[in-house]
Scaffold this active site. Sequence first.
Site, PDB file in Angstrom:
ATOM      1  N   HIS B  37      39.695   4.442  51.360  1.00 39.73           N
ATOM      2  CA  HIS B  37      38.945   5.372  50.501  1.00 39.73           C
ATOM      3  C   HIS B  37      37.506   4.887  50.323  1.00 39.73           C
ATOM      4  O   HIS B  37      36.560   5.655  50.403  1.00 39.73           O
ATOM      5  CB  HIS B  37      39.617   5.488  49.125  1.00 39.73           C
ATOM      6  CG  HIS B  37      40.715   6.509  49.075  1.00 39.73           C
ATOM      7  ND1 HIS B  37      41.961   6.278  49.597  1.00 39.73           N
ATOM      8  CD2 HIS B  37      40.751   7.770  48.571  1.00 39.73           C
ATOM      9  CE1 HIS B  37      42.723   7.355  49.402  1.00 39.73           C
ATOM     10  NE2 HIS B  37      42.015   8.274  48.787  1.00 39.73           N
ATOM     11  N   LYS B 105      52.299   8.330  44.446  1.00 42.31           N
ATOM     12  CA  LYS B 105      53.307   8.220  43.375  1.00 42.31           C
ATOM     13  C   LYS B 105      52.651   7.635  42.141  1.00 42.31           C
ATOM     14  O   LYS B 105      51.592   7.004  42.236  1.00 42.31           O
ATOM     15  CB  LYS B 105      54.488   7.360  43.838  1.00 42.31           C
ATOM     16  CG  LYS B 105      54.121   5.917  44.186  1.00 42.31           C
ATOM     17  CD  LYS B 105      54.744   4.939  43.249  1.00 42.31           C
ATOM     18  CE  LYS B 105      54.439   3.509  43.649  1.00 42.31           C
ATOM     19  NZ  LYS B 105      54.516   2.598  42.501  1.00 42.31           N
TER      20      LYS B 105
END
Lengths: 292, 194
Positions: B37, B105
């Site tokens: 990222h 998650k």
Amino acid sequence: MGMIDPKVIENVCIEIIRKAVIYLPDDVKNALKTAYDNEVSDVAKAQLKAILDNVKLAESIEAPVCQDTGIITFFVEVGASFPGINYIEKSIINATRTATSKIPLRPNAVHPFTNKNSGDNTGHFIPYIHWNIVDGDSLKLTVMPKGGGSENVCKFKMLTPADGIDGVKKFIINSVLEANGMPCPPTIVGVGIGGGADISMVLAKKALLRPLNKRSPESQIAKMEMELYNILNETGIGPMGLGGRTTVLGVNIEYAHRHIASLPVAVAFNCWAARRASAVVYGDGAYKVYGD
Amino acid sequence: MEYKFKTPLSESDARTLRINDIVYLTGTIYTARDQAHKRILEIISRGDILPIDFRGMAIYHCGPIVKKINDEWIVVAAGPTTSTRMELYEYDVIRTLGVRMVIGKGGMGLRTAEACKAYGAVYAEFTGGAAVLAAQSIRRVKGVEWLDLGVPEALWILEVENFGPLTVVIDSYGANIHENVNKKAYEKMSSILK
């Protein structure tokens, strides 16, 4: 008595790492099955079904139950007259390297300054070994491959003696609320009370190794474990934090005497994939693997 | 509701989805953790070109276990990692890359929810730890970029078939399951924590 072949210790270490990352202990599997039966909402049932299917699948194709095989930590109880004490550390390191390439494990050990991944799960102080010297000539090895998700929400606080056990309970409840869905609930909550900052966290980690069907031998503490187990499941956080009846599979509490001025408390989490396995190596080189 | 989607996803695909919906994805997904990222946004801010086109695609917060057999990568286990660590980057990733689905998650924060609303995307969850189950729906590794970040942090390009069940946790209308669950949990504990 002759020295033990270092290869024996190394192979036992590889075997327990393999056992731990692929096969969940029976107490954990049973608790997950009970949780599935107790859930009523579709979302919670779906999460636990995926978990149970995954556990079965991992066993049948012999693959690690979770991709996060953790930082490898060993708990060593070695008899003072075990014929091979000086091989233990090296064997654990070699076993970690071999296990990483053969099982395989995910390479998780990263240098904090350069961000370079060592590629084989070894590095400065890693795998970490907790040493305990006991009487006798045998060696007990326990491995706990614990993932980063549950590790990242571990909490520690220095309470004051005036806060008392009531304050300890509140801190544990707050820790579970803050952790929410992040540590892959339903989790096992390990609590360490007393000692110092370091001692309480080590006790919290060791508490995670106790099977779910064993309560503390001290009735007052066993009672508190059950009380917290019930309260924490009342939060409704549920499997994966998506809501449900099972937030924790168990609460295990260990303690040390505290300093007159302090009341340290540490809360460690284990994800539902609570991996652990042990073995005993006897003085004559025979060994036994267990951990269910 | 249960949906089966193929990548790339359109804005209307993403906007169809509501929290608690179940999705199965077929097509291509890209893994990206913290370091990937960070690198994506560094490359964009320099005005350079990314090695792959993310438009309409799904980003999977995952660091897989892989093995190499005869020059081919095989995914052994590939469950999701905790998504909150990517909160720092995800708004800009959704905004600049046109990603339609983020999979992970543990939940994400307000900024990601804002991006989902503003640009038409959802955050969905695969059951944490269910890594072998996830690997079962990965047909093959189409490629890998940025291996210099290490195997877990690299950008893995995965061909998937019916990858799921994915639960929609943050939709493009501002709803968030974790937020609801968390609020109730604090309310239930308020009398004990007083």
